[in-house]
Motif scaffolding. Structure first.
Motif, PDB file in Angstrom:
ATOM      1  N   LEU A   1      16.153   3.668   5.103  1.00 21.17           N
ATOM      2  CA  LEU A   1      15.479   3.372   6.249  1.00 21.17           C
ATOM      3  C   LEU A   1      13.764   2.660   5.606  1.00 21.17           C
ATOM      4  O   LEU A   1      13.190   2.324   5.870  1.00 21.17           O
ATOM      5  CB  LEU A   1      15.067   4.899   6.230  1.00 21.17           C
ATOM      6  N   HIS A   2      14.420   2.508   4.558  1.00 17.67           N
ATOM      7  CA  HIS A   2      13.395   0.811   3.947  1.00 17.67           C
ATOM      8  C   HIS A   2      13.312  -0.064   3.022  1.00 17.67           C
ATOM      9  O   HIS A   2      13.444  -1.278   2.619  1.00 17.67           O
ATOM     10  CB  HIS A   2      12.502   1.818   2.640  1.00 17.67           C
ATOM     11  N   GLY A   3      15.278  -0.060   2.527  1.00 16.09           N
ATOM     12  CA  GLY A   3      15.878  -1.267   2.329  1.00 16.09           C
ATOM     13  C   GLY A   3      15.935  -0.893   1.168  1.00 16.09           C
ATOM     14  O   GLY A   3      15.726   0.083   0.329  1.00 16.09           O
ATOM     15  N   VAL A   4      16.003  -2.399  -0.244  1.00 15.20           N
ATOM     16  CA  VAL A   4      16.268  -1.655  -1.249  1.00 15.20           C
ATOM     17  C   VAL A   4      14.585  -3.148  -2.048  1.00 15.20           C
ATOM     18  O   VAL A   4      13.824  -3.584  -1.345  1.00 15.20           O
ATOM     19  CB  VAL A   4      17.658  -3.047  -1.023  1.00 15.20           C
ATOM     20  N   SER A   5      14.519  -2.317  -3.498  1.00  9.67           N
ATOM     21  CA  SER A   5      13.713  -3.059  -4.596  1.00  9.67           C
ATOM     22  C   SER A   5      14.373  -3.769  -4.775  1.00  9.67           C
ATOM     23  O   SER A   5      15.173  -4.559  -4.843  1.00  9.67           O
ATOM     24  CB  SER A   5      13.645  -2.052  -5.565  1.00  9.67           C
TER      25      SER A   5
ATOM     26  N   PHE B   1      15.379  -5.474  10.694  1.00  8.63           N
ATOM     27  CA  PHE B   1      13.837  -5.542  10.350  1.00  8.63           C
ATOM     28  C   PHE B   1      12.842  -4.927  11.146  1.00  8.63           C
ATOM     29  O   PHE B   1      12.417  -4.994  10.591  1.00  8.63           O
ATOM     30  CB  PHE B   1      13.953  -7.191  10.613  1.00  8.63           C
ATOM     31  N   THR B   2      13.188  -4.093  12.324  1.00  7.82           N
ATOM     32  CA  THR B   2      12.748  -3.327  12.735  1.00  7.82           C
ATOM     33  C   THR B   2      11.945  -2.025  12.101  1.00  7.82           C
ATOM     34  O   THR B   2      11.038  -1.542  12.154  1.00  7.82           O
ATOM     35  CB  THR B   2      13.035  -2.143  14.245  1.00  7.82           C
ATOM     36  N   LEU B   3      12.832  -2.084  10.881  1.00  3.23           N
ATOM     37  CA  LEU B   3      12.391  -1.309   9.863  1.00  3.23           C
ATOM     38  C   LEU B   3      11.600  -1.585   8.401  1.00  3.23           C
ATOM     39  O   LEU B   3      11.223  -0.949   7.807  1.00  3.23           O
ATOM     40  CB  LEU B   3      13.633  -0.256   9.113  1.00  3.23           C
ATOM     41  N   SER B   4      11.659  -2.676   8.440  1.00  7.18           N
ATOM     42  CA  SER B   4      10.903  -3.785   7.558  1.00  7.18           C
ATOM     43  C   SER B   4       9.806  -3.385   7.273  1.00  7.18           C
ATOM     44  O   SER B   4       9.090  -3.621   8.185  1.00  7.18           O
ATOM     45  CB  SER B   4      11.723  -5.103   7.236  1.00  7.18           C
ATOM     46  N   THR B   5       8.937  -3.112   5.885  1.00  6.71           N
ATOM     47  CA  THR B   5       7.483  -2.885   5.650  1.00  6.71           C
ATOM     48  C   THR B   5       7.321  -4.558   5.359  1.00  6.71           C
ATOM     49  O   THR B   5       6.217  -4.764   6.031  1.00  6.71           O
ATOM     50  CB  THR B   5       7.877  -2.407   4.219  1.00  6.71           C
ATOM     51  N   ALA B   6       7.926  -5.425   4.753  1.00  6.63           N
ATOM     52  CA  ALA B   6       7.486  -6.756   4.662  1.00  6.63           C
ATOM     53  C   ALA B   6       7.751  -7.453   5.975  1.00  6.63           C
ATOM     54  O   ALA B   6       5.673  -8.050   6.003  1.00  6.63           O
ATOM     55  CB  ALA B   6       8.404  -7.202   4.201  1.00  6.63           C
ATOM     56  N   VAL B   7       8.248  -6.961   7.377  1.00  7.35           N
ATOM     57  CA  VAL B   7       7.684  -7.914   8.725  1.00  7.35           C
ATOM     58  C   VAL B   7       6.460  -7.055   8.920  1.00  7.35           C
ATOM     59  O   VAL B   7       5.700  -7.656   9.855  1.00  7.35           O
ATOM     60  CB  VAL B   7       9.156  -7.317   9.576  1.00  7.35           C
ATOM     61  N   ASN B   8       6.686  -5.846   8.559  1.00  9.79           N
ATOM     62  CA  ASN B   8       5.363  -5.296   9.689  1.00  9.79           C
ATOM     63  C   ASN B   8       3.552  -5.088   7.948  1.00  9.79           C
ATOM     64  O   ASN B   8       2.694  -4.978   8.931  1.00  9.79           O
ATOM     65  CB  ASN B   8       5.501  -3.784   9.266  1.00  9.79           C
ATOM     66  N   SER B   9       4.160  -5.831   7.683  1.00 10.95           N
ATOM     67  CA  SER B   9       2.554  -5.946   6.571  1.00 10.95           C
ATOM     68  C   SER B   9       1.936  -6.721   7.122  1.00 10.95           C
ATOM     69  O   SER B   9       2.110  -7.842   7.980  1.00 10.95           O
ATOM     70  CB  SER B   9       3.083  -6.281   5.084  1.00 10.95           C
TER      71      SER B   9
ATOM     72  N   ALA C   1       0.644  -0.948   0.011  1.00  9.18           N
ATOM     73  CA  ALA C   1      -0.199  -0.087   0.092  1.00  9.18           C
ATOM     74  C   ALA C   1       0.731   1.261  -0.007  1.00  9.18           C
ATOM     75  O   ALA C   1       1.512   0.840   0.838  1.00  9.18           O
ATOM     76  CB  ALA C   1      -1.072  -0.066   1.196  1.00  9.18           C
ATOM     77  N   ILE C   2       0.548   2.261  -1.046  1.00  8.83           N
ATOM     78  CA  ILE C   2       1.212   3.296  -0.851  1.00  8.83           C
ATOM     79  C   ILE C   2       0.318   4.614  -0.802  1.00  8.83           C
ATOM     80  O   ILE C   2       0.746   5.778  -1.549  1.00  8.83           O
ATOM     81  CB  ILE C   2       2.258   3.351  -1.986  1.00  8.83           C
ATOM     82  N   ASN C   3      -0.637   4.442  -0.009  1.00 10.17           N
ATOM     83  CA  ASN C   3      -1.822   5.754   0.822  1.00 10.17           C
ATOM     84  C   ASN C   3      -0.756   5.616   2.310  1.00 10.17           C
ATOM     85  O   ASN C   3      -0.658   4.517   3.070  1.00 10.17           O
ATOM     86  CB  ASN C   3      -2.953   5.794  -0.456  1.00 10.17           C
ATOM     87  N   ALA C   4      -2.737   5.942   2.332  1.00  8.41           N
ATOM     88  CA  ALA C   4      -2.698   6.215   4.619  1.00  8.41           C
ATOM     89  C   ALA C   4      -2.540   5.141   4.890  1.00  8.41           C
ATOM     90  O   ALA C   4      -1.778   4.700   5.822  1.00  8.41           O
ATOM     91  CB  ALA C   4      -3.574   7.240   4.747  1.00  8.41           C
ATOM     92  N   ASP C   5      -2.594   3.466   4.070  1.00  6.20           N
ATOM     93  CA  ASP C   5      -2.851   2.630   4.786  1.00  6.20           C
ATOM     94  C   ASP C   5      -1.330   2.250   4.431  1.00  6.20           C
ATOM     95  O   ASP C   5      -1.381   0.988   4.967  1.00  6.20           O
ATOM     96  CB  ASP C   5      -3.609   1.402   4.134  1.00  6.20           C
ATOM     97  N   SER C   6       0.064   2.363   3.738  1.00 10.89           N
ATOM     98  CA  SER C   6       1.242   2.223   4.293  1.00 10.89           C
ATOM     99  C   SER C   6       1.578   1.771   5.273  1.00 10.89           C
ATOM    100  O   SER C   6       1.421   2.343   6.506  1.00 10.89           O
ATOM    101  CB  SER C   6       2.360   2.829   3.512  1.00 10.89           C
ATOM    102  N   LYS C   7       2.379   0.392   5.631  1.00 14.73           N
ATOM    103  CA  LYS C   7       2.840   0.094   6.641  1.00 14.73           C
ATOM    104  C   LYS C   7       4.272   0.025   6.699  1.00 14.73           C
ATOM    105  O   LYS C   7       4.459  -1.003   7.706  1.00 14.73           O
ATOM    106  CB  LYS C   7       2.417  -1.895   6.914  1.00 14.73           C
ATOM    107  N   SER C   8       4.740   0.948   5.970  1.00 16.54           N
ATOM    108  CA  SER C   8       5.963   1.254   6.304  1.00 16.54           C
ATOM    109  C   SER C   8       6.799   2.341   8.310  1.00 16.54           C
ATOM    110  O   SER C   8       5.593   2.881   7.897  1.00 16.54           O
ATOM    111  CB  SER C   8       6.782   2.621   5.683  1.00 16.54           C
ATOM    112  N   PRO C   9       7.655   0.979   8.315  1.00 14.71           N
ATOM    113  CA  PRO C   9       7.587   1.532  10.013  1.00 14.71           C
ATOM    114  C   PRO C   9       8.070   3.343  10.196  1.00 14.71           C
ATOM    115  O   PRO C   9       7.094   3.892  10.773  1.00 14.71           O
ATOM    116  CB  PRO C   9       9.024   0.789  10.615  1.00 14.71           C
ATOM    117  N   VAL C  10       8.598   3.449   8.973  1.00 13.09           N
ATOM    118  CA  VAL C  10       9.257   4.960   9.185  1.00 13.09           C
ATOM    119  C   VAL C  10       8.533   5.776   7.413  1.00 13.09           C
ATOM    120  O   VAL C  10       8.263   5.244   6.526  1.00 13.09           O
ATOM    121  CB  VAL C  10      10.876   4.915   9.180  1.00 13.09           C
TER     122      VAL C  10
END
Length: 465
Positions: free
Chosen positions: A262-266, A365-373, A235-244
């Protein structure tokens, strides 16, 4: 007799409706142009077209790995069966070498090919309809100056009756609105440029927006997260789970470089997107970032504060912390006995707690969107298949653990990551998801980080600064 007359009337109405339906959707053939592929095109126009083709990521869908660029034949799995991309090289027999510019523009604007056949919306003409005449001219010039390749795509393998293309008329009536983008006068020129690139040629919503039962984007959940080639498009709207929370600056850096500290690699299909978008001028990258950031909106005060704390801890080589220090509810949790703890210590901690900077160090992994999704598919993919090296260029790499961890061990590791580094609820069904991903029941395209892997040397666009 009354019954027979009623049936006759009903059949008559059905036939008339069917004929009307076909007439509404009928498109004539545009005559072939035998001079199209041999016409000289201004070099500046071709160069601009190359950059626009990079925005559209055309090479990704229209190239099979290891084969000639733009020659088509790539299988595209959908819930309705498998589609195969077409040859868009200027070959006169199997490609678009006899397409006039008018035929090309009709395909982009209306989703109808030169012969008058309706195209399946896997070709995102619902986005490409926004493209201007000038940009279509440049794209056409670029494609017509590619290497002609004689290659025919396999027949599509679709569920009955979807092979009958006139049915797409109904889909278009429901979900397609033709027309070039109209600028929003209340927004800046930069914002409108970013919207044009992201929503038009960039067709970001094609992956990042969920789809309904008919395969159309769910407009009520714009940029709310979708799926592409076995990966979750976040999600790249207000529902984004990116920790930062993302900012204009961080989005622009990520799109330019394919990573952010702070977001990792594509990875997955996004690796090719950033590999292509990185060829654009800074002004266009910034415009896309401005538009995407506006769709995301301002984070809540709580999320903003937590993000700022993470930035203070991790930004510019800050000290390592874990979610436990950010979440009082977990501060006293002892995970040493968790079945995934030892696996993490042996397989992951060396890289992901090394403090080595991105893109070659492992993201904490504290910064990981994948872990927080909410969906663990991306972290499953990376765990099993890793990140292979890019072809002939520096890239982030990660070993694949699919051959060293069985399904239960992989699930234990992922459960541990979720518990330790996230304040989100535990994932369910991990073992089954790992098994389906490993077996190929859930097919996954594996690509290097920030690599244009379909045809690394054949993109045709020069890097701009």
């Amino acid at each position: 007799m009354r019954f027979l007359r009623a049936i006759s009337l009903l059949l008559t109405v059905v036939v008339i409706a069917a004929v009307g339906f076909l007439l509404i959707g009928w498109r004539s053939e545009i005559p072939p142009d035998d001079r199209a592929a041999s016409t000289p095109y201004p070099p500046d126009l071709v160069t601009r077209g190359a950059q626009l083709a990079a925005v559209g990521n055309c090479i990704a869908c229209h190239t099979r790995p290891g084969q000639e660029a733009f020659a088509g034949g790539l299988p595209i799995p959908t819930p309705f069966g498998t589609l195969y991309s077409t040859n868009i090289t200027p070959d006169p027999e199997t490609g678009i070498g006899r397409w006039s510019e008018a035929a090309f523009v009709r395909a982009m604007r209306e989703g109808v090919d030169r012969q008058g056949n309706h195209l399946y919306p896997a070709f995102p003409y619902d986005h490409f309809t926004w493209v201007t005449d000038e940009d279509n001219k440049a794209l056409y010039a670029f494609l017509m100056t590619r290497k002609p390749v004689k290659a025919s795509a396999p027949e599509n393998d679709l569920k009955f009756p979807l092979q009958f293309r006139p049915l797409l008329v109904g889909w278009n009536m429901l979900f397609f609105r033709e027309g070039v983008m109209q600028p929003d006068p209340s927004q800046s020129e930069e914002w409108n440029r970013g919207r044009y690139l992201a929503e038009g040629l960039g067709h970001c919503g094609a992956c990042h927006t969920p789809r309904n039962a008919f395969g159309a984007e769910d407009g009520s959940k714009h940029f709310g997260g979708g799926e592409a080639e076995g990966w979750q498009a976040y999600a790249i709207n207000a529902d984004s789970k990116s920790p930062v929370p993302w900012t204009v600056d961080s989005i622009a850096f990520y799109l330019r470089n394919g990573w952010h500290e702070l977001h990792g690699v594509s990875r997955g299909p996004m690796a090719e997107v950033t590999g292509n978008l990185g060829l654009l001028p800074d002004s266009d990258i910034r415009a896309i970032a401005t538009y995407i950031a506006s769709v995301m909106g301002e984070p809540s005060p709580e999320r903003k504060e937590r993000g700022e704390q993470l930035v203070r801890s991790f930004g510019k080589g800050g000290a390592d912390i874990t979610t436990a220090s950010l979440n009082e509810n977990k501060a006293s949790t002892d995970l040493s006995g968790h079945p995934g703890a030892a696996i993490y210590g042996a397989a992951c901690a060396t890289c992901h707690e090394s403090g080595k900077a991105q893109p070659f160090g492992g993201l904490n992994f504290t910064l990981s969107t994948a872990v927080n999704s909410p969906n663990p598919q991306n972290i499953v993919n990376v765990t099993l298949f890793g990140l292979p090296p890019a072809d002939g260029q520096l890239s982030a790499i990660m070993p694949a653990f699919g051959n060293t961890l069985d399904d239960q061990q992989a699930a234990d590791l992922l459960g541990y990551l979720r518990e330790r580094f996230s304040d989100q609820p535990a994932w369910s069904g991990l073992t089954d998801l790992v098994a389906k991903t490993r077996s190929g029941e859930h097919p996954v395209t594996v690509l290097p980080s920030d690599g244009i892997e379909r045809a690394p040397k054949n993109v045709g666009a020069k890097e701009q600064k």
